[in-house]
Design an enzyme around this catalytic site. Structure first.
Site, PDB file in Angstrom:
ATOM      1  N   HIS A  32     -11.064  21.973  35.363  1.00 13.39           N
ATOM      2  CA  HIS A  32     -12.287  22.765  35.578  1.00 13.39           C
ATOM      3  C   HIS A  32     -13.109  22.237  36.760  1.00 13.39           C
ATOM      4  O   HIS A  32     -12.845  21.176  37.275  1.00 13.39           O
ATOM      5  CB  HIS A  32     -13.115  22.896  34.291  1.00 13.39           C
ATOM      6  CG  HIS A  32     -13.673  21.631  33.729  1.00 13.39           C
ATOM      7  ND1 HIS A  32     -14.625  21.615  32.739  1.00 13.39           N
ATOM      8  CD2 HIS A  32     -13.409  20.333  34.020  1.00 13.39           C
ATOM      9  CE1 HIS A  32     -14.928  20.373  32.447  1.00 13.39           C
ATOM     10  NE2 HIS A  32     -14.206  19.583  33.197  1.00 13.39           N
ATOM     11  N   GLU A  33     -14.085  23.053  37.160  1.00 12.60           N
ATOM     12  CA  GLU A  33     -14.916  22.742  38.330  1.00 12.60           C
ATOM     13  C   GLU A  33     -14.088  22.626  39.609  1.00 12.60           C
ATOM     14  O   GLU A  33     -14.373  21.787  40.461  1.00 12.60           O
ATOM     15  CB  GLU A  33     -15.690  21.431  38.104  1.00 12.60           C
ATOM     16  CG  GLU A  33     -17.009  21.628  37.434  1.00 12.60           C
ATOM     17  CD  GLU A  33     -17.746  22.826  37.958  1.00 12.60           C
ATOM     18  OE1 GLU A  33     -17.825  22.985  39.179  1.00 12.60           O
ATOM     19  OE2 GLU A  33     -18.197  23.630  37.137  1.00 12.60           O
ATOM     20  N   GLY A  34     -13.064  23.443  39.718  1.00 12.77           N
ATOM     21  CA  GLY A  34     -12.170  23.354  40.865  1.00 12.77           C
ATOM     22  C   GLY A  34     -11.093  22.353  40.531  1.00 12.77           C
ATOM     23  O   GLY A  34     -11.383  21.174  40.291  1.00 12.77           O
TER      24      GLY A  34
END
Ligand SMILES: Cc1cc2nc3c(=O)[nH]c(=O)nc-3n(C[C@H](O)[C@H](O)[C@H](O)COP(=O)(O)OP(=O)(O)OC[C@H]3O[C@@H](n4cnc5c(N)ncnc54)[C@H](O)[C@@H]3O)c2cc1C
Length: 587
Positions: A442-444
Site C-alpha cells: 500500500h501507499e505505492g
C-alpha cells in the site's frame, strides 16, 4: 523489558542522536521541553501496553465482519480508540488554534510507533484520521476545518483516503470516479458569510479503503479523488473532495446518510483489525477541497505523511518481532555448542548459536536502522527549509520501501528463530509477518517507489536532491573510523556514478529497467550512513547498549553494505534483460 518497542533506543535516537531538545529553541515548539516529550512518550507506552497490545491477537482472529447492514468489530477497538483520543495524542502535533500542542512531528512519530508496534490494526484508524485532518487543516477552508477537522481531532469523526479504484491502483491517472457541481454558485452560507459553492455530486467506486466503514465514530470523513465532468484526462484532471458518510449540518450535528454505501469488506492476509472497504459513491454530496485539478497535489501531503507512516509501521512490526525473537532465543534451549563433547550436558540457549545470532544481529541492524531513518525523516519536517524539504523528497521512497522490505525480513527471521513454534498461531510472530507484508504494497508498491526514486527524485532539479544526500553521506563517512567510513564513501561514489551512467543517453526505458535494484542499493547506502551517524553519537560511551550500537553499525557496514556491489554492477551494465524478455517465454 517491553517486547513492544525499546524506550532506551527511542531515547538514544531522539536525545543523543537527533538532539530533539534543540527543537525547543524554535518558536513553534517553545512551550515544549524534554519533560513534555517524555510525558508524551510515557503516555504512549502506557496506553499502547494497556489498551492496544492486549487485543492485537483477537483483532486478527476475529476480524471485522459485514452482515450486509452493519460492520461488527470487537469492542476492545472502540475502547482503545477512546483512550487514545482522550490522551490528547490525536492532536498533539497540530497547531494550538486547533487544540493541539505543537509537539514536534519527530516526537509524535516516536509516540505513534508504540501503537503501531502494539496493534497495527487498531492504530490505523487514528493514523489515517490524523493524516486526513492535517491535509484539511492545510488546504481546507475555515468552514471545512470547523466542520470536519475539529471533530476529527476531538475523536468524534474518523478519516480515510479514497484514491484507489478497482482499475486504478498504482496508476491514479486512470481514476474514473466523477464529480459534477451541485448548485448555482450562490449557496450555501455559514454564519452569515457567503461561501463559494463547493458542493458536488460524486459517483464512482473506490477499492481498498482502510477504515472505509465501521461504527467507531459518529461519521467518517472520506477524502476522495475524483474527476470533475469535462476535466482533463490523467492526474491533472483530478480534484479532491470531502465526502462524509453522513451529512453534517451547519451547527455540526451529524445528520442523514450520504450516498456512500459499503459494497463489501476485503479479507486480508494481515492488518485484519483495520476494516478494508469497497465503497460505492452514488450521487454522494462532496465538497471540493482547494481548487479543481489540484487534487493529487493536495493528496500528496497526506500520501507523503502516510508513506513515512507506512515505513514507520514496517519498522514497528519488525522491531516488536525482533524483541519477541530475542526473548525467545534467550529462553529456548536446544542443541549444544559446536565442539561440546558431553551429550548429557544441558542444552544451550539458542541465542548462543552463531546462526541464531546472525538472524538476531541482522534484525537488530534492520529495525534500529529503519527506526533511525523514519525519525530522521520526521525531524526534517520539523525544520522546514529548502534544503531539508529537498532531502526529504529524495528520501521519501526509501523511507517507505526500505523498512517494508528489510524490517519485514526481521519478522521472517523472528519466525525462523522460533522454529516450528514460530509457524503456529500460538505465537505472535507469524501475525507480525503477515501484518508487515502489506507495507510493500500500500501507499505505492515498492516497485512504484523505486520508479519514483530513480525516475524522478534523483534526477529532479538536475540531480540536486541526490547531490545533497550524497554530500551528507560523505560528510558523516569522512568523520567515521576509516575501516567503516571508507566503504560508505566508496558506495556513495558508486551511487553517483551509476546514476549518471543510467541516465546517460536519456533513455528512460533502459535507465528504469532495474529500478528496484537501484532502490535496494540506495536504501542500503542510506542506512549505512545513518548507522555511521549513530556510531558517532554512541562515541566511546560504555555499557551494553552502546556496545550493541557499535556492533550493529559494524555489522551493517561489513555484512550488509557489500550487498550493494553486485547491484551496482548490474545497474552499470545497463542490463535490459527485463525489458527484452517476451511475455510468452515466461511459460
Ligand atoms: C490492505 C490494503 C489497504 C489499502 N488502503 C488503501 C487506502 O486506504 N486508500 C487507498 O486509496 N488505497 C488503499 N490501498 C490500495 C493500494 O494503495 C494499492 O493496492 C496499491 O497502490 C497497488 O495498486 P493495485 O493493488 O491496483 O496493484 P497494481 O497497480 O495492479 O499493481 C500490481 C503489480 O504491478 C506493479 N506495477 C503496476 N504498475 C507498474 C508500473 N508502471 N511499473 C512497474 N510496476 C508496476 C506493482 O508494483 C505491483 O507489483 C490499500 C491496499 C491494501 C491491500
Amino acid at each position: 523489558m517491553s517486547r513492544i518497542l525499546s524506550r532506551r533506543d527511542l531515547d538514544f535516537l531522539l536525545y543523543e542522536w537527533l538532539d530533539v531538545e534543540a527543537l525547543t529553541a524554535r518558536e513553534r515548539f517553545a512551550e515544549h521541553s524534554r519533560e513534555t516529550f517524555d510525558a508524551f512518550l510515557d503516555l504512549s507506552a502506557l496506553i499502547a501496553e494497556r489498551d492496544f497490545a492486549p487485543h492485537n491477537r483477537r483483532n486478527d482472529l476475529e476480524e471485522p465482519s459485514f452482515d450486509g447492514e452493519r460492520v461488527h468489530i470487537i469492542p476492545e477497538v472502540a475502547a482503545a480508540l477512546a483512550a487514545f483520543n482522550e490522551s490528547g495524542l490525536i492532536s498533539a502535533a497540530m497547531d494550538e488554534e486547533l487544540g493541539g500542542t505543537q509537539l514536534p512531528l519527530v516526537v509524535a512519530r516516536a509516540c505513534f510507533l508504540w501503537f503501531q508496534a502494539a496493534n497495527i490494526g487498531t492504530s490505523s484508524y487514528p493514523m489515517l484520521t490524523m493524516a486526513n485532518a492535517h491535509l484539511l487543516a492545510t488546504h481546507g477552508t475555515p468552514e471545512q476545518i470547523e466542520t470536519y477537522v475539529k471533530p476529527m481531532l476531538a475523536g468524534r469523526f474518523t478519516g480515510t483516503m479514497c484514491l484507489s479504484e478497482p482499475q486504478a491502483g498504482s496508476s491514479l491517472s486512470d481514476v474514473l470516479t466523477r464529480a459534477v457541481p451541485a448548485g448555482d454558485g450562490t449557496e450555501p452560507t455559514r454564519g452569515g458569510k457567503p461561501m463559494p459553492n463547493r458542493e458536488y455530486r460524486v459517483t464512482g467506486s473506490k477499492m481498498w479503503i482502510s477504515g472505509g466503514d465501521h461504527e467507531l465514530s459518529e461519521t467518517i470523513v472520506h477524502l476522495v479523488l475524483a474527476r470533475v465532468a469535462g476535466a482533463a484526462s490523467g492526474v491533472k484532471g483530478l480534484s479532491l473532495f470531502i465526502v462524509p458518510k453522513h451529512l453534517v449540518g451547519p451547527d455540526g450535528t451529524v445528520g442523514a446518510r450520504n450516498g456512500v454505501a459499503l459494497a463489501g469488506l476485503n479479507h486480508k492476509m494481515g492488518y485484519r483489525g483495520t476494516t478494508n472497504a469497497v465503497l460505492s459513491f452514488e450521487d454522494a454530496t462532496g465538497y471540493l477541497v482547494g481548487a479543481e485539478g489540484n487534487g493529487l497535489a493536495y493528496m500528496f501531503l497526506m500520501m507523503n505523511e502516510a508513506r513515512i507512516g507506512v515505513g514507520a509501521g514496517a519498522v514497528a512490526l519488525g522491531y516488536t518481532g525482533y524483541l519477541h525473537a530475542l526473548d525467545y532465543a534467550r529462553e529456548r534451549r536446544q542443541g549444544r555448542p559446536v565442539g561440546a563433547k558431553d551429550p548429557a550436558a544441558p542444552p544451550a540457549p539458542i541465542v548462543d548459536h552463531p546462526d541464531v545470532r546472525r538472524m538476531l544481529l541482522a534484525s537488530k541492524a534492520y529495525v534500529e536502522g529503519g527506526l533511525a531513518l523514519v525519525l530522521f525523516a520526521a525531524k526534517l519536517l520539523d525544520e522546514p527549509s529548502a534544503e531539508n524539504d529537498l532531502l526529504l523528497d529524495v528520501l521519501t521512497p526509501i523511507v517507505k520501501a526500505w523498512p517494508s522490505q528489510w524490517c519485514r525480513l526481521a519478522d521472517d527471521h523472528a519466525i525462523q528463530i522460533h522454529g516450528g513454534y514460530g509457524y503456529t498461531r500460538e505465537y505472535p510472530v507469524e501475525q507480525f509477518y503477515r501484518d508487515n507484508r502489506l507495507n510493500s504494497i500500500h501507499e505505492g508498491t515498492d516497485g512504484i517507489q523505486a520508479l519514483d526514486l530513480l525516475g524522478r527524485k534523483v534526477v529532479m532539479r538536475d540531480g540536486a536532491g541526490l547531490a545533497l544526500l550524497l554530500s551528507r553521506v560523505r560528510e558523516t563517512a569522512a568523520a567515521a573510523p576509516a575501516d567503516l567510513g571508507e566503504p560508505v564513501l566508496a558506495a556513495a561514489d558508486r551511487l553517483a556514478r551509476t546514476t549518471a551512467k543510467l541516465w546517460a543517453g536519456g533513455d528512460a526505458t533502459v535507465a528504469l529497467a532495474n529500478a528496484t535494484a537501484y532502490l535496494d542499493a540506495a536504501g542500503h547506502l542510506v542506512i549505512a550512513w545513518l548507522w555511521l551517524s549513530q556510531l558517532a553519537a554512541a562515541g566511546d560511551k560504555s555499557g551494553d547498549f552502546y556496545e550493541g550500537k557499535r556492533l550493529a553499525a559494524r555489522y551493517f557496514i561489513t555484512h550488509e553494505l557489500p550487498r550493494t556491489g553486485p547491484l551496482f554492477d548490474l545497474l552499470d551494465s545497463r542490463d535490459t534483460l527485463l525489458v527484452d524478455l517476451q511475455d510468452a517465454w515466461l511459460g
